[in-house]
Motif scaffolding. Structure first.
Motif, PDB file in Angstrom:
ATOM      1  N   ALA A  48       0.822  -1.209   0.000  1.00  0.00           N
ATOM      2  CA  ALA A  48       0.000   0.000   0.000  1.00  0.00           C
ATOM      3  C   ALA A  48       0.854   1.256   0.000  1.00  0.00           C
ATOM      4  O   ALA A  48       0.344   2.360  -0.201  1.00  0.00           O
ATOM      5  N   ASP A 152       1.949   6.517  -4.222  1.00  0.00           N
ATOM      6  CA  ASP A 152       1.325   5.539  -5.120  1.00  0.00           C
ATOM      7  C   ASP A 152       2.408   4.601  -5.655  1.00  0.00           C
ATOM      8  O   ASP A 152       3.226   5.001  -6.486  1.00  0.00           O
ATOM      9  N   GLN A 154       2.252   1.905  -7.590  1.00  0.00           N
ATOM     10  CA  GLN A 154       2.168   1.538  -9.008  1.00  0.00           C
ATOM     11  C   GLN A 154       2.724   2.641  -9.895  1.00  0.00           C
ATOM     12  O   GLN A 154       3.452   2.379 -10.856  1.00  0.00           O
ATOM     13  N   ARG A 216      -7.014  -3.939  -4.555  1.00  0.00           N
ATOM     14  CA  ARG A 216      -7.006  -2.586  -5.133  1.00  0.00           C
ATOM     15  C   ARG A 216      -8.344  -2.404  -5.821  1.00  0.00           C
ATOM     16  O   ARG A 216      -8.701  -3.212  -6.697  1.00  0.00           O
ATOM     17  N   TYR A 218     -11.649   0.336  -7.315  1.00  0.00           N
ATOM     18  CA  TYR A 218     -12.072   1.629  -7.818  1.00  0.00           C
ATOM     19  C   TYR A 218     -13.424   1.928  -7.190  1.00  0.00           C
ATOM     20  O   TYR A 218     -14.397   1.187  -7.388  1.00  0.00           O
ATOM     21  N   LYS A 242      -5.673   6.276  -3.235  1.00  0.00           N
ATOM     22  CA  LYS A 242      -4.756   6.625  -4.315  1.00  0.00           C
ATOM     23  C   LYS A 242      -5.490   7.561  -5.282  1.00  0.00           C
ATOM     24  O   LYS A 242      -6.686   7.817  -5.130  1.00  0.00           O
ATOM     25  N   GLN A 246      -9.096   5.384  -6.530  1.00  0.00           N
ATOM     26  CA  GLN A 246      -8.615   4.028  -6.280  1.00  0.00           C
ATOM     27  C   GLN A 246      -8.161   3.918  -4.829  1.00  0.00           C
ATOM     28  O   GLN A 246      -7.668   4.882  -4.242  1.00  0.00           O
ATOM     29  N   VAL A 248      -6.278   1.087  -1.916  1.00  0.00           N
ATOM     30  CA  VAL A 248      -5.627  -0.175  -1.585  1.00  0.00           C
ATOM     31  C   VAL A 248      -6.078  -0.564  -0.185  1.00  0.00           C
ATOM     32  O   VAL A 248      -5.930   0.209   0.768  1.00  0.00           O
TER      33      VAL A 248
END
Length: 337
Positions: A48, A152, A154, A216, A218, A242, A246, A248
């Motif tokens: 996360a 974040d 990703q 994760r 939405y 996020k 989004q 986590v």
């Protein structure tokens, strides 16, 4: 040392990426990663990416938590090296509990360690609503930890890959780096930085995996501005917001060497606990359900080791994003920075 010195980095997870970013402008860097390109499997890709030194002080030493505070200050410098922006915030975190779980919240507060001037602030229902309006009326007791933050992961993985390639870093995917390969590279390169995590387990005494499971999702009907932790006797969870609605959602840790997919039971517990925090999660879309193993030693402290021209960094446990900048800097500073 010549700027043309050659450095091999084993492992392209969180520590490998930070090491490459710190060194890329001064050395010829070659990265060797076991996973195939696009198949992110490191602990850092599952995490996360919360930066929570005060909350983590409940389960770590004061010294380690203070290092976390110091390490957090390095993240803006690291992110400034990237070609594209990565979401990063330091707006604190919120710890909440339902009325029946007040004892868990009290216990958590009692176990927090003082970190210099940083303290947890007890908040009531009105203060919770001021910090997170959509949680107003849901929770009437909590703690606010103003020194904490997140980023974040990703976006960091994507941006770091693009940036390093533009800077001429050679990234070799699908290369299994065992001890024989490491020894071979140590003869071909001026320096080898071993960031393999559990990939180094065979020769790393006491190294174990600690399982983490995250969803994760939405959730366009949910707006939270900071990480929220739910105290619960069975499944305490964290919810880290996020960009673009989004989130986590994960549990803290599971003592297990199992690296297979997330279980149905864990999925149900994670998502039902999230729903108890905010009803808007009922209509959320699940983007991914992931499980990963974080490398840890028996004392749950990271370790730096140097043998000749090989520097090893390992055992960041559940403190990866919190401690990685400082630990990598310490590992490299004597010889390379």
């Amino acid at each position: 040392m010549s700027t043309q010195a050659r450095v091999a980095i084993l492992g392209f997870g969180l520590t490998g990426r930070i090491a490459a970013l710190m060194l890329a402008k001064r050395y010829q860097i070659s990265v060797f990663e076991q996973a195939e390109q696009g198949a992110e499997s490191s602990a850092g890709s599952v995490a996360a990416a919360m930066l929570a030194p005060l909350a983590e002080s409940v389960i770590c030493t004061e010294t380690l938590a203070l290092q976390g505070l110091e390490s957090m200050r390095l993240w803006p410098q690291i992110l400034a090296k990237l070609d594209s922006p990565v979401f990063f915030q330091q707006q604190g975190s919120l710890i909440v509990a339902h009325a029946q779980d007040r004892g868990d919240l009290v216990s958590f507060k009692q176990r927090l360690k003082p970190l210099k001037e940083h303290r947890a602030e007890t908040v009531n229902g009105a203060q919770i609503a001021e910090l997170e309006p959509e949680l107003g009326g849901v929770f009437h007791q909590g703690l606010y930890l103003p020194c904490e933050g997140q980023l974040d992961n990703q976006a960091f993985y994507q941006s770091s890959t693009t940036t390093l390639l533009k800077q001429g870093v050679e990234i070799n995917y699908g290369v299994h780096c065992d001890e024989a390969k490491k020894a071979q590279l140590s003869h071909s390169y001026d320096w080898v930085i071993d960031c393999r995590g559990l990939g180094a387990k065979v020769k790393c005494e006491g190294l174990r995996g600690v399982r983490g499971e995250v969803a994760r999702i939405y959730a366009p009907e949910v707006t939270l501005t900071r990480p929220v932790r739910l105290m619960h006797p069975r499944y305490p969870i964290y919810i880290a917001p996020k960009p673009d609605h989004q989130f986590v959602i994960g549990a803290t840790e599971i003592e297990s060497q199992d690296s297979t997919e997330i279980t149905v039971r864990s999925t149900l517990e994670l998502l039902s606990a999230a729903y108890s925090v905010h009803r808007g999660f009922a209509e959320a879309r699940v983007l991914s359900l992931l499980a990963g193993l974080r490398p840890a030693f028996k004392d749950n402290h990271p370790k730096i080791d140097q043998q000749g021209n090989v520097i090893s960094i390992n055992g960041l446990y559940r403190h990866g994003y919190l401690l990685a900048p400082l630990i990598v800097q310490q590992a490299l500073s004597k010889e390379l920075l």
